[in-house]
Design a protein around this motif. Sequence first.
Motif, PDB file in Angstrom:
ATOM      1  N   PHE A  89     -11.023  17.573   9.373  1.00 14.13           N
ATOM      2  CA  PHE A  89     -10.410  18.836   8.973  1.00 14.13           C
ATOM      3  C   PHE A  89     -11.399  19.623   8.132  1.00 14.13           C
ATOM      4  O   PHE A  89     -12.468  19.132   7.763  1.00 14.13           O
ATOM      5  N   LEU A  90     -11.038  20.838   7.823  1.00 11.91           N
ATOM      6  CA  LEU A  90     -11.917  21.700   7.049  1.00 11.91           C
ATOM      7  C   LEU A  90     -12.099  21.203   5.623  1.00 11.91           C
ATOM      8  O   LEU A  90     -13.031  21.590   4.943  1.00 11.91           O
ATOM      9  N   PHE A  91     -11.185  20.390   5.171  1.00  9.11           N
ATOM     10  CA  PHE A  91     -11.302  19.843   3.834  1.00  9.11           C
ATOM     11  C   PHE A  91     -11.260  18.328   3.926  1.00  9.11           C
ATOM     12  O   PHE A  91     -10.746  17.764   4.883  1.00  9.11           O
ATOM     13  N   ASN A  98       0.838  -1.193   0.000  1.00  7.49           N
ATOM     14  CA  ASN A  98       0.000   0.000   0.000  1.00  7.49           C
ATOM     15  C   ASN A  98       0.874   1.245   0.000  1.00  7.49           C
ATOM     16  O   ASN A  98       1.663   1.461   0.929  1.00  7.49           O
ATOM     17  N   ILE A  99       0.724   2.046  -1.035  1.00  6.62           N
ATOM     18  CA  ILE A  99       1.516   3.263  -1.177  1.00  6.62           C
ATOM     19  C   ILE A  99       0.567   4.459  -1.147  1.00  6.62           C
ATOM     20  O   ILE A  99      -0.417   4.492  -1.885  1.00  6.62           O
ATOM     21  N   ILE A 100       0.887   5.448  -0.309  1.00  2.43           N
ATOM     22  CA  ILE A 100       0.064   6.652  -0.214  1.00  2.43           C
ATOM     23  C   ILE A 100       0.632   7.727  -1.146  1.00  2.43           C
ATOM     24  O   ILE A 100       1.825   8.007  -1.133  1.00  2.43           O
ATOM     25  N   VAL A 101      -0.254   8.297  -1.968  1.00  4.67           N
ATOM     26  CA  VAL A 101       0.151   9.412  -2.819  1.00  4.67           C
ATOM     27  C   VAL A 101      -0.707  10.625  -2.476  1.00  4.67           C
ATOM     28  O   VAL A 101      -1.870  10.497  -2.082  1.00  4.67           O
ATOM     29  N   CYS A 102      -0.098  11.780  -2.607  1.00  6.43           N
ATOM     30  CA  CYS A 102      -0.798  13.042  -2.384  1.00  6.43           C
ATOM     31  C   CYS A 102      -0.849  13.778  -3.717  1.00  6.43           C
ATOM     32  O   CYS A 102       0.186  14.001  -4.350  1.00  6.43           O
ATOM     33  N   VAL A 103      -2.058  14.117  -4.153  1.00  4.61           N
ATOM     34  CA  VAL A 103      -2.235  14.784  -5.442  1.00  4.61           C
ATOM     35  C   VAL A 103      -2.704  16.217  -5.188  1.00  4.61           C
ATOM     36  O   VAL A 103      -3.781  16.439  -4.632  1.00  4.61           O
ATOM     37  N   ASN A 158       0.830  21.468   3.403  1.00  7.75           N
ATOM     38  CA  ASN A 158       1.533  21.155   4.646  1.00  7.75           C
ATOM     39  C   ASN A 158       0.587  20.679   5.735  1.00  7.75           C
ATOM     40  O   ASN A 158       0.859  19.690   6.427  1.00  7.75           O
ATOM     41  N   ASN A 159      -0.557  21.371   5.894  1.00  6.83           N
ATOM     42  CA  ASN A 159      -1.528  20.923   6.885  1.00  6.83           C
ATOM     43  C   ASN A 159      -2.083  19.556   6.535  1.00  6.83           C
ATOM     44  O   ASN A 159      -2.296  18.712   7.410  1.00  6.83           O
ATOM     45  N   ALA A 160      -2.285  19.341   5.238  1.00  2.00           N
ATOM     46  CA  ALA A 160      -2.837  18.054   4.803  1.00  2.00           C
ATOM     47  C   ALA A 160      -1.868  16.919   5.097  1.00  2.00           C
ATOM     48  O   ALA A 160      -2.261  15.872   5.615  1.00  2.00           O
ATOM     49  N   ILE A 161      -0.609  17.126   4.788  1.00  2.00           N
ATOM     50  CA  ILE A 161       0.373  16.061   4.974  1.00  2.00           C
ATOM     51  C   ILE A 161       0.606  15.793   6.450  1.00  2.00           C
ATOM     52  O   ILE A 161       0.819  14.657   6.878  1.00  2.00           O
ATOM     53  N   ASP A 162       0.528  16.845   7.287  1.00  4.44           N
ATOM     54  CA  ASP A 162       0.684  16.656   8.726  1.00  4.44           C
ATOM     55  C   ASP A 162      -0.480  15.894   9.320  1.00  4.44           C
ATOM     56  O   ASP A 162      -0.325  15.155  10.292  1.00  4.44           O
ATOM     57  N   GLU A 171      -3.592  26.730  -5.142  1.00  7.53           N
ATOM     58  CA  GLU A 171      -4.388  26.902  -3.929  1.00  7.53           C
ATOM     59  C   GLU A 171      -4.339  25.642  -3.070  1.00  7.53           C
ATOM     60  O   GLU A 171      -4.258  25.721  -1.832  1.00  7.53           O
ATOM     61  N   ASP A 172      -4.398  24.477  -3.726  1.00 11.50           N
ATOM     62  CA  ASP A 172      -4.272  23.224  -2.980  1.00 11.50           C
ATOM     63  C   ASP A 172      -2.899  23.111  -2.344  1.00 11.50           C
ATOM     64  O   ASP A 172      -2.759  22.609  -1.223  1.00 11.50           O
ATOM     65  N   LEU A 173      -1.888  23.594  -3.054  1.00 13.68           N
ATOM     66  CA  LEU A 173      -0.524  23.514  -2.535  1.00 13.68           C
ATOM     67  C   LEU A 173      -0.381  24.313  -1.256  1.00 13.68           C
ATOM     68  O   LEU A 173       0.368  23.924  -0.353  1.00 13.68           O
ATOM     69  N   ALA A 174      -1.117  25.409  -1.148  1.00 18.65           N
ATOM     70  CA  ALA A 174      -1.052  26.226   0.061  1.00 18.65           C
ATOM     71  C   ALA A 174      -1.566  25.462   1.274  1.00 18.65           C
ATOM     72  O   ALA A 174      -1.184  25.754   2.410  1.00 18.65           O
ATOM     73  N   ARG A 175      -2.442  24.495   1.054  1.00 22.24           N
ATOM     74  CA  ARG A 175      -2.969  23.678   2.159  1.00 22.24           C
ATOM     75  C   ARG A 175      -2.221  22.357   2.302  1.00 22.24           C
ATOM     76  O   ARG A 175      -2.564  21.531   3.140  1.00 22.24           O
TER      77      ARG A 175
END
Length: 234
Positions: free
Chosen positions: A218-220, A148-153, A164-168, A158-162
């Motif tokens: 989270f908010l998203f 199982n590999i996790i990817v973040c897309v 760091n919070n998403a990855i944390d 605007e998504d990039l601005a969020r």
Amino acid sequence: MYIKAICFLSPQKSQVVQLNIGGHVVSTTLGTIRKFPNSTLADLFNRSTKQMDSEGRHFVDRDGTYFGCILEYLRTERLPTEHLQEVHKEALYYDIKPLVKAIEETPQFFGETVGRQQFLARVPNYRENLEVIVRVARAEAIASRYSNIIVCVVRTEEDLARYNNAIDSLGTPRESVVSFGPWKAPASVEDLLDCVKMDIEAKGYKVKIQPHSIDKAFLFKSYDFFYKLIFTWW
């Protein structure tokens, strides 16, 4: 009175020749090989010195897997319906310009090269990320049926601005997550994931992709960013 016209091929054009293309032996006529006189393939038989194998066949030191498609086109002008990318490379090598042009005009080839590949060229580190995904999946396959590999897309700035919070929020070490994006093209996240799946499966792996959710609120929605690639090994 009937006049019967008989058309004879010249003995040279009807001469049967054998070729050894990297171990793939084929038989055809000299006229077929020289159908396009200015091609590199025709030139092989115009040279004063020819490379022959131990059986006296004309030898070409090249993978002959798709040469049958080249020969079929020379005989019938029929285009292949599969492996267009590979046949296109061979047509370029043998400099058979009509075949190159005909393949490039097919919807499949146009969609792959002008559509998909142009999109992927705008996704930073796409090829490198695929290599990382496969390498990590193989490392996790020991005594296990699945990896199982996790990817973040991240689709937009605007998504990039969020990001760091998403990855944390993921609760997984940052270095173990493979991240894609952002990119400047109309293609969607689903389009990118389809490309990832297509290219990994083209390497011979069996993989499926599904949204990856987390417990924290989270908010998203977490699956707006995170997906799980599941490799099946047996």
